[in-house]
Design a protein around this motif. Structure first.
Motif, mmCIF file in Angstrom:
data_model
loop_
_atom_site.group_PDB
_atom_site.id
_atom_site.type_symbol
_atom_site.label_atom_id
_atom_site.label_comp_id
_atom_site.label_asym_id
_atom_site.label_seq_id
_atom_site.Cartn_x
_atom_site.Cartn_y
_atom_site.Cartn_z
ATOM 1 N N ILE A 195 0.846 -1.195 0.000
ATOM 2 C CA ILE A 195 0.000 0.000 0.000
ATOM 3 C C ILE A 195 0.881 1.244 0.000
ATOM 4 C CG2 ILE A 195 -1.763 1.307 1.255
ATOM 5 C CD1 ILE A 195 -2.774 -1.303 -0.019
ATOM 6 N N ASP A 207 0.662 5.157 0.006
ATOM 7 C CA ASP A 207 -0.288 6.239 0.279
ATOM 8 C C ASP A 207 0.258 7.565 -0.238
ATOM 9 O OD1 ASP A 207 -2.769 7.204 2.045
ATOM 10 O OD2 ASP A 207 -1.130 8.633 2.242
ATOM 11 N N LEU A 228 -0.667 2.581 11.189
ATOM 12 C CA LEU A 228 -1.677 1.877 10.383
ATOM 13 C C LEU A 228 -1.062 0.730 9.594
ATOM 14 C CD1 LEU A 228 -4.670 1.958 9.354
ATOM 15 C CD2 LEU A 228 -3.912 3.601 7.627
ATOM 16 N N ILE A 252 0.965 1.315 6.661
ATOM 17 C CA ILE A 252 1.160 1.671 5.257
ATOM 18 C C ILE A 252 2.623 1.428 4.888
ATOM 19 C CG2 ILE A 252 1.236 3.634 3.659
ATOM 20 C CD1 ILE A 252 -1.262 4.699 5.166
ATOM 21 N N SER A 285 7.122 2.653 8.052
ATOM 22 C CA SER A 285 6.817 3.005 6.663
ATOM 23 C C SER A 285 8.046 3.594 5.971
ATOM 24 C CB SER A 285 5.672 4.006 6.609
ATOM 25 O OG SER A 285 4.537 3.521 7.279
ATOM 26 N N GLU A 318 -9.028 3.004 2.253
ATOM 27 C CA GLU A 318 -9.852 2.176 3.123
ATOM 28 C C GLU A 318 -10.738 1.221 2.324
ATOM 29 O OE1 GLU A 318 -11.873 6.120 2.355
ATOM 30 O OE2 GLU A 318 -9.882 5.457 2.982
ATOM 31 N N VAL A 351 -8.421 -1.713 0.718
ATOM 32 C CA VAL A 351 -7.941 -2.606 1.780
ATOM 33 C C VAL A 351 -9.068 -3.503 2.293
ATOM 34 C CG1 VAL A 351 -7.137 -2.648 4.177
ATOM 35 C CG2 VAL A 351 -6.000 -1.186 2.504
ATOM 36 N N THR A 356 -2.461 -7.184 2.848
ATOM 37 C CA THR A 356 -1.956 -5.816 2.745
ATOM 38 C C THR A 356 -1.120 -5.396 3.952
ATOM 39 O OG1 THR A 356 -3.908 -4.824 3.803
ATOM 40 C CG2 THR A 356 -3.974 -5.120 1.395
ATOM 41 N N ILE A 388 -2.246 -4.049 6.571
ATOM 42 C CA ILE A 388 -2.857 -2.869 7.188
ATOM 43 C C ILE A 388 -3.617 -3.253 8.453
ATOM 44 C CG2 ILE A 388 -4.594 -1.052 6.891
ATOM 45 C CD1 ILE A 388 -2.077 -0.495 5.331
ATOM 46 N N THR A 429 -6.511 -2.653 10.057
ATOM 47 C CA THR A 429 -7.763 -2.020 9.618
ATOM 48 C C THR A 429 -8.535 -1.354 10.749
ATOM 49 O OG1 THR A 429 -9.033 -4.078 9.865
ATOM 50 C CG2 THR A 429 -7.970 -3.661 7.721
#
Length: 524
Positions: free
Chosen positions: A9, A11, A40, A42, A70, A244, A247, A261, A263, A265
């Motif tokens: 992912i 962003d 999160l 990412i 990240s 969102e 994912v 992913t 993530i 969530t």
């Protein structure tokens, strides 16, 4: 999961998202957002376009310093100055990505760049090679990729990988493609570019036709393993693919998309709110995943199904995206089953059928008048029905005159029927409502805390009916009184009296219980 099942992912909320008119974020806001994005999960955070402005350079610099998990990224055109600026902003991070791009569609090459395909080809060779000197994590994008000739795209992608790009991004820059076409583009690259196994294919889809998420997922199913997206779908024009949504689509449909992913969530709702607050862009109520109504149900059939089994109308739990619970919104479409469930949750489990029927009928009338029926409204309806059921109405307004304006203190003259005794008085106050409430307190002495006084118009226009809500508290017990009238002051007096009448009922209902408890404590 194996690497082939891992979807990264990327962003770009703080870069592409900030390019939305009016969505600028301060350095402090970007740092706050970056910390949440890092938590999160990412993979890559594109924090800005360093050459664009001193503010963007500072934001990318500071974000690159604070990320723990990240990878920070910066955007650059095919310009050595852009790439140098990217490196200067990112060099504080132990790992970073330089994302460089150039247009490849005939339309862009001719009218935007004023370059021939051969000149663009040479620019790719020069600048991807140059970016590779600063980091082994170089991403290359062919801007306006979905309007690029496929044979030319294959040629440029092969070159970019040969020059050191480890991620190849295919942008649907103007939101022009559809899922079947985007699938074909990704499959063509995988089949025709000989060194494609040395890079990860990425999607970057805009939402001009409302297909950004669908196109991104189609790309993944075709073989792409990175999705570029933004929280809340923020971005230029109609926005980007919403992080969102992609994912949760992958998480909810593992049968069709067996990918991971990474993530967390449960932080999606939090991230959405932080971005919304920073940009000032409200999230539409019916926005998928993070909208206010995403887990709200008003229709009676839906509410009945939800009460029996949540899976009847919810494909994911609200808790999975960080929302506390499902909301059964009470409105004109709600049924009796949901209404009774709401009464139970509000502390009215043992009401008679007559009281429930009376309150439900009033609720339907109120729901036709109001867009939102709050818990306090329902409490008021129940208390009204209890008054009818108990045949008690201790206090009644007989008459009211109010004198207001400039130069003189506001004054109210009132006549009340208090337990059958008609009484009159007049009082002045800091405004007409204060004078009215003082009259009531004088004619019926009591000691309560006024917790809420609220006025709103039921309809538009100067002749609109005003609905007044009054909430009072006495010894931990609260009641809400409501009244409507085209005269706001009359409605105010009746709402306050209504709340007092309900409090009298509550006193009567709890008095025997309190007396019993006192006797027990005294050992009697």
């Amino acid at each position: 999961m194996a690497d082939k099942d891992r979807v990264y992912i990327f962003d770009t909320t703080m870069r592409d998202g900030e390019q939305s008119p009016g969505a600028s974020m301060s350095l402090e806001e970007k740092i706050q957002i970056a910390r949440v994005f890092d938590e999160l999960g990412i993979d890559i955070i594109e924090a800005g376009f360093p050459i664009a402005s001193p503010g963007d350079f500072e934001a990318v610099t500071e974000v690159s310093k604070i990320l723990k998990n990240s990878i920070p990224a910066g955007l650059s055109r095919h310009s050595k100055k852009d790439i140098d600026r990217c490196y200067e902003a990112l060099k504080h991070a132990p790992r970073f990505r330089i994302h460089t791009f150039i247009s490849t569609s005939p339309l862009h090459m001719k009218h935007k760049l004023n370059k021939s395909p051969e000149e663009v080809y040479e620019a790719i060779k020069e600048h991807v090679t140059y970016a590779r000197k600063f980091t082994d994590d170089v991403e290359w994008s062919c801007e306006d990729g979905t309007r690029t000739d496929l044979d030319y795209m294959c040629k440029t992608v092969e070159l970019a990988i040969k020059c050191g790009a480890k991620t190849i991004n295919i942008p649907d820059t103007v939101g022009y493609t559809i899922p079947s076409e985007f699938t074909k583009i990704i499959q063509t690259l995988l089949n025709k570019v000989p060194n494609i196994d040395k890079a990860i294919l990425s999607t970057h889809c805009h939402n001009d036709l409302g297909l950004a998420v669908a196109n991104s997922l189609a790309g993944v199913q075709a073989g792409a393993r990175q999705i570029e997206c933004t929280i809340n779908g923020l971005g230029e024009r109609a926005g980007n693919a919403a992080l969102e949504e992609v994912v949760m689509a992958i998480k909810t449909r593992p049968d069709l998309m067996p990918y991971d992913t990474g993530i967390n969530t449960t932080l999606l709702s939090k991230a959405s709110k932080i971005v919304s607050n920073a940009t000032g862009f409200p999230v539409q109520y019916n926005k998928a995943i993070v909208g206010k109504n995403a887990f709200a149900h008003e229709a009676g059939i839906h509410q009945d199904g939800m009460l029996k089994n949540r899976q009847t109308y919810e494909i994911m739990t609200p808790e999975s995206v960080g929302v506390k619970q499902t909301s059964l919104v009470m409105g004109k479409h709600s049924g009796r089953h949901a209404f009774k469930d709401k009464l139970n949750s509000l502390g009215y489990p043992d009401l008679t059928d007559d009281v429930v029927s009376n309150a439900f009928a009033k609720f339907k009338v109120l729901a036709d008048k109001k867009k939102h029926v709050y818990d306090e409204d329902i409490i008021a309806l129940i208390d009204d029905s209890l008054i009818i059921d108990n045949k008690v109405n201790a206090i009644n307004l007989k008459s009211l005159k109010v004198f207001a304006g400039t130069g003189e203190p506001q004054k109210a003259e009132m006549t009340l029927d208090v337990f059958g005794d008609v009484k009159k008085t007049s009082e002045t106050g800091d405004g007409p409502v204060d004078a009215i409430f003082k009259c009531i307190k004088k004619l019926y002495p009591h000691d309560v805390n006024l917790q809420l006084y609220q006025v709103h118009a039921v309809t538009e226009g100067t002749d609109a009916q005003a609905t007044v809500s009054v909430k009072i508290e006495e010894n931990g017990k609260t009641t809400v009184g409501q009244a409507a009238d085209t005269d706001t002051l009359v409605a105010s007096a009746n709402a306050y009296i209504n709340s007092l009448n309900k409090m009298i009922i509550k006193r009567d209902k709890t008095a025997p219980e309190e007396q019993f408890e006192n006797k027990q404590m005294k050992g009697i």
